[in-house]
Every structure is written in structure tokens, then in C-alpha cells.
Design a protein around this motif. Structure first.
Motif, PDB file in Angstrom:
ATOM      1  N   ALA A 176     -19.516 -77.261 -82.420  1.00  0.00           N
ATOM      2  CA  ALA A 176     -20.575 -76.340 -83.034  1.00  0.00           C
ATOM      3  C   ALA A 176     -21.514 -75.617 -82.038  1.00  0.00           C
ATOM      4  O   ALA A 176     -21.993 -74.696 -81.685  1.00  0.00           O
ATOM      5  CB  ALA A 176     -21.247 -76.849 -83.528  1.00  0.00           C
ATOM      6  N   ILE A 177     -21.214 -76.731 -80.911  1.00  0.00           N
ATOM      7  CA  ILE A 177     -22.246 -76.719 -79.656  1.00  0.00           C
ATOM      8  C   ILE A 177     -21.393 -75.866 -78.348  1.00  0.00           C
ATOM      9  O   ILE A 177     -22.033 -74.559 -78.215  1.00  0.00           O
ATOM     10  CB  ILE A 177     -22.803 -77.732 -78.452  1.00  0.00           C
ATOM     11  CG1 ILE A 177     -23.767 -78.450 -79.313  1.00  0.00           C
ATOM     12  CG2 ILE A 177     -23.515 -77.390 -77.418  1.00  0.00           C
ATOM     13  CD1 ILE A 177     -24.126 -79.643 -78.638  1.00  0.00           C
ATOM     14  N   MET A 178     -20.450 -75.740 -78.581  1.00  0.00           N
ATOM     15  CA  MET A 178     -19.235 -74.815 -77.699  1.00  0.00           C
ATOM     16  C   MET A 178     -18.844 -73.539 -78.038  1.00  0.00           C
ATOM     17  O   MET A 178     -18.999 -72.365 -77.437  1.00  0.00           O
ATOM     18  CB  MET A 178     -17.825 -75.873 -77.213  1.00  0.00           C
ATOM     19  CG  MET A 178     -18.150 -76.773 -76.458  1.00  0.00           C
ATOM     20  SD  MET A 178     -19.102 -76.902 -75.473  1.00  0.00           S
ATOM     21  CE  MET A 178     -18.007 -75.668 -74.271  1.00  0.00           C
ATOM     22  N   ALA A 179     -19.001 -73.479 -79.778  1.00  0.00           N
ATOM     23  CA  ALA A 179     -19.152 -72.384 -80.221  1.00  0.00           C
ATOM     24  C   ALA A 179     -20.441 -71.239 -79.809  1.00  0.00           C
ATOM     25  O   ALA A 179     -19.442 -69.856 -79.405  1.00  0.00           O
ATOM     26  CB  ALA A 179     -18.573 -72.368 -81.824  1.00  0.00           C
ATOM     27  N   ARG A 180     -21.356 -72.140 -79.759  1.00  0.00           N
ATOM     28  CA  ARG A 180     -22.089 -71.060 -79.439  1.00  0.00           C
ATOM     29  C   ARG A 180     -22.682 -70.812 -77.783  1.00  0.00           C
ATOM     30  O   ARG A 180     -23.306 -69.812 -77.630  1.00  0.00           O
ATOM     31  CB  ARG A 180     -23.715 -71.811 -79.249  1.00  0.00           C
ATOM     32  CG  ARG A 180     -23.769 -71.963 -81.456  1.00  0.00           C
ATOM     33  CD  ARG A 180     -24.756 -72.930 -81.713  1.00  0.00           C
ATOM     34  NE  ARG A 180     -24.912 -72.020 -83.371  1.00  0.00           N
ATOM     35  CZ  ARG A 180     -23.836 -73.130 -84.935  1.00  0.00           C
ATOM     36  NH1 ARG A 180     -22.800 -73.757 -84.078  1.00  0.00           N
ATOM     37  NH2 ARG A 180     -24.302 -73.071 -85.162  1.00  0.00           N
ATOM     38  N   LEU A 181     -22.737 -71.507 -76.970  1.00  0.00           N
ATOM     39  CA  LEU A 181     -22.534 -71.966 -75.794  1.00  0.00           C
ATOM     40  C   LEU A 181     -21.028 -70.336 -75.143  1.00  0.00           C
ATOM     41  O   LEU A 181     -21.685 -69.764 -74.074  1.00  0.00           O
ATOM     42  CB  LEU A 181     -21.471 -73.181 -75.215  1.00  0.00           C
ATOM     43  CG  LEU A 181     -23.880 -73.696 -75.397  1.00  0.00           C
ATOM     44  CD1 LEU A 181     -22.921 -74.997 -74.199  1.00  0.00           C
ATOM     45  CD2 LEU A 181     -24.282 -73.430 -74.683  1.00  0.00           C
ATOM     46  N   GLU A 182     -19.906 -71.117 -75.625  1.00  0.00           N
ATOM     47  CA  GLU A 182     -19.075 -70.157 -74.752  1.00  0.00           C
ATOM     48  C   GLU A 182     -19.137 -69.061 -75.322  1.00  0.00           C
ATOM     49  O   GLU A 182     -18.037 -67.861 -74.358  1.00  0.00           O
ATOM     50  CB  GLU A 182     -17.655 -71.014 -75.582  1.00  0.00           C
ATOM     51  CG  GLU A 182     -17.149 -72.326 -74.764  1.00  0.00           C
ATOM     52  CD  GLU A 182     -16.377 -72.325 -74.999  1.00  0.00           C
ATOM     53  OE1 GLU A 182     -15.269 -72.175 -75.906  1.00  0.00           O
ATOM     54  OE2 GLU A 182     -15.828 -73.042 -74.637  1.00  0.00           O
TER      55      GLU A 182
END
Length: 414
Positions: A176-182
Motif C-alpha cells: 500500500a505504501i509503495m503504490a502511493r510512493l511510486e
């Protein structure tokens, strides 16, 4: 949002037994080149030590709102806006209540009130606390303000009660974090093959041999992979399900047709074989087999079907980096699934008990074990879509981990 190795997360670690999972989350973020700036509540420091967070993050751990040095050099306002995303893990009932009320009585809640960056929370609490109307009102308030949630899951907790409230696993939070960061989805650029449904092996023009499979779990996995950015081909046996959005669907009938369609998809990065493939076929009769007398029983010569999972798992230049099989069992589930993983040569096996009493075959929920070379992990009973998202999060983490990186030992369950 910053790009490349400049991506950063402000991680607020709240109090609760699930706080130990924040350490694994920090490790996963650092492996992906994300800077993690930890903030601890007083309660959080009772479950994990600041030194542990500092060692894993390589950053100073902040906790004191009234530190004059911090106010001189950076200040809590600057800290609140220093990262691309603020993550609260675990988010206790108390933190959610203070966020909803706009309280700012310690560093963590002050940062959360002052931040102008997106906020993601991973709730963790007793089932009664999660279901309490006050908590549900607070959750609704925060969602209306744009706060994103990952979890909680249904499962057994440290208090020995079972229900919603268990914090999501680090892999799911990481995804979930990477989906927002990337600014892109974690499996963007990856190719995936999914098999689903039964196969039908004709006996004559009107009869066939088949397995009891609706295809629901495989279709959910294909949809979750596509939502994560993968280029997905779903090879499906006969089902009544609509094609998942964003997925290329190839419809087949027999096991031999399914194998041919799978081989046409190689090379790919991921193969997830959920299909309930018939183990045998017959040479079908050209015309309907007639019952000439009341006691007449035709003789059917069964021939072995190709083993799709074993074929995809064989070492070759086109073998997917990750091959996941499924084992639908009715007894000795874990033992039979472990043996199947070794026999087929796949990397992971997702095993479940499909005895009639479970209601899993053809139902909307699943209860699985994820088995790999290091052990067996039991997942709670979940909606099949949630099983799919959890598996895809685990797949994304695996593909972002350098080959031959040893798996860390599992910690105690919250």
C-alpha cells in the motif's frame, strides 16, 4: 512527491503488541530505497525500542515534542512536512480517536495534525474496540478526510479473541505504501500468468469429466495482479464469471488446451496456478454413448493429462521467477501440500481445506496456508478478494527482494 531514492516516509509507531511488525516494515522500505524517519509514541516505546528502529532505519528516532534542539534545527512543523507519506503503524484506537478529534498532545499527534502530506494508517486493536461505535465513527471521519486505511484483518489476536482488529501483515502495508510512493503500481512492468476454473474433459459430445471449481479465487488473483500494475493473462477453464477488468482472458476447455495457452504466455515473471485441472482424460466417443440396457456400464480408459504446474516449474530459460501452485485438500492439508510443492517443483503452494463442511469450494471465502521452502504460514478465513490482495502483496515484496536474500524468522502473532 519526490522520486527515486529521495522517496521518504514518516513512520509513526503507536503502542500495541503489533508494533513489532513495524520493524519488518522498515526493513522492507529500506530494501526498496525508501528513507524512513521514525516517530514513536510513549506507548510504542514500550513494545519496540528506539534503538531497534534507529538501527533498521539508519535515522534518528523522534519522540519528544518539547526538544529545544529539534525546535531549533527543524521544528515539528518542518518534520511533519519532510516526507512524501505519513504512515501510522500500528494505529491504535487511541491514536485514531485523537486524530479524529484533532488533538495534538504529543509529537505524533502534533505531526499528524500539522502534516500536509497524505496519511496511511494500519489499525490494530481488540475486536471489541474496533467494532465499538466510537471507533467506527472515528474511522468514518478519518476516511471522509482522505486518510487511507490498510486493514485491519480478521484473525486471532494476543488477547486470544478472534475477529477484525488484527493489524495487516507488513507485506500488505508495504504494498500500500509503495503504490502511493511510486506514482505507479508495485507490479508495473511485470508479466503474470494465472490459471483458473476447472477443465472439462469430453467423454462424448454431451458428457465430460470435471472438477468442482467456480474459478472465483483465480479470477480475484488475476484482478489483484492487474490492479497492482502487472500485465496479466488469465487462462480460464469453463466458468460463468465475467472477465476481470484489465486482464487478457484466454478461454479454454481441456487440460491440454490450458497447457498450450500457458506455454504461449512464456516467458513471464509470475505464474499462479489456481485451476482445478482434471488429472485424466479419455479418448472421447464421436457420438453420444448410449445406454443399451438398464445395467450397461461403459468402460472408460483414463489417460493422464499433462501436469501444468510441474511443467511451468521445470528449470528453463523461460521459467517464471515465481511459480505459485494451489493445493485443494480434504485431509492432512499441510502435509499433502508440502509434498506437492516438492513433487511439482514450484516455489510456493497455497493450500486449503475444501471438505464440503468448509463451504470453500464454490464459496466467497477462503482459509489458506502459504507454504514455501522456509515453512508454513496460516492465514485467517478471509474473503477471496482479500486473499488475492494479500497474496499479490506478498508477490510484490518477493519480486522486489534481491535473489537469495534469506527470509527473516517470523515473529509472534499479535
Amino acid at each position: 512527491m519526490t522520486q527515486g531514492t529521495d522517496r521518504s516516509v514518516l513512520l509513526v509507531v503507536g503502542g500495541g503488541i503489533a508494533a513489532y511488525k513495524a520493524l519488518e516494515l522498515v526493513r522492507g522500505l529500506r530494501e526498496r530505497g525508501v528513507r524512513v524517519r521514525p516517530v514513536m509514541t510513549d506507548a510504542g516505546a514500550r513494545f519496540v525500542t528506539p534503538m531497534s528502529l534507529q538501527a533498521l532505519s539508519g535515522e534518528r528516532v523522534f519522540s519528544d515534542l518539547f526538544s529545544l534542539t529539534d525546535e531549533s534545527e527543524m521544528g515539528h512543523i518542518a518534520l511533519s512536512r519532510s516526507s512524501d507519506l505519513t504512515v501510522v503503524c500500528p494505529a491504535t484506537a487511541d491514536i485514531l480517536a485523537r486524530m479524529a478529534a484533532g488533538l495534538a498532545d504529543d509529537l505524533a499527534t502534533t505531526l499528524l495534525l500539522a502534516t500536509d502530506t497524505p496519511v496511511l494508517v494500519a489499525p490494530a486493536m481488540n475486536v471489541r474496540m474496533w467494532e465499538h461505535p466510537a471507533t467506527q465513527t472515528n474511522v468514518a471521519t478519518l476516511k471522509a478526510r482522505g486518510v487511507a486505511f490498510v486493514g485491519p484483518e480478521v484473525g486471532r489476536m494476543a488477547c486470544n479473541e478472534t475477529g477484525p482488529g488484527r493489524m495487516a501483515e507488513p507485506d500488505a502495508i508495504l504494498a500500500a505504501i509503495m503504490a502511493r510512493l511510486e506514482g505507479e503500481r508495485p507490479l508495473t512492468g511485470r508479466t503474470a500468468l494465472v490459471t483458473a476454473g476447472p477443465t472439462h474433459e469430453p467423454v462424448d459430445p454431451v458428457r465430460y469429466i470435471a472438477n468442482r471449481s467456480s474459478g472465483t479465487q483465480g479470477y480475484a488473483i488475476a484482478a489483484a495482479l492487474a490492479a497492482a500494475g502487472a500485465d496479466v493473462t488469465l487462462v480460464s477453464g469453463p466458468t460463468t464469471l465475467p472477465d476481470p477488468p484489465g486482464v487478457r482472458t484466454v478461454r479454454v476447455e481441456t487440460a491440454r488446451e490450458m497447457l498450450a495457452a500457458c506455454m504461449a504466455c512464456l516467458p513471464c515473471d509470475i505464474a499462479v496456478c489456481t485451476a482445478a485441472v482434471a488429472d485424466w482424460h479419455v479418448v472421447p466417443a464421436a457420438q453420444k454413448i448410449k445406454k443399451t440396457t438398464p445395467d450397461a456400464v461403459p468402460t472408460l480408459q483414463l489417460l493422464p493429462n499433462p501436469d501444468i504446474l510441474a511443467t511451468l516449474s521445470q528449470p528453463s530459460p523461460t521459467r517464471p521467477r515465481l511459480v505459485v501452485g494451489f493445493a485443494a485438500e480434504t485431509e492432512q492439508v499441510a502435509d499433502h501440500a508440502r509434498a506437492k510443492r516438492l513433487r511439482k517443483g514450484c516455489d510456493w503452494i497455497v493450500a486449503n481445506d475444501v471438505s464440503p463442511a468448509t463451504g470453500i469450494m464454490g464459496g466467497t471465502e477462503n482459509e489458506v496456508m502459504l507454504i514455501d521452502a522456509t515453512g508454513c504460514e496460516h492465514w485467517p478465513r478471509l474473503d477471496k478478494a482479500e486473499v488475492a490482495h494479500r497474496l499479490v502483496a506478498r508477490i510484490a515484496t518477493f519480486l522486489h527482494t534481491p535473489p537469495n536474500t534469506p527470509k527473516q524468522p517470523d515473529g509472534p502473532e499479535p
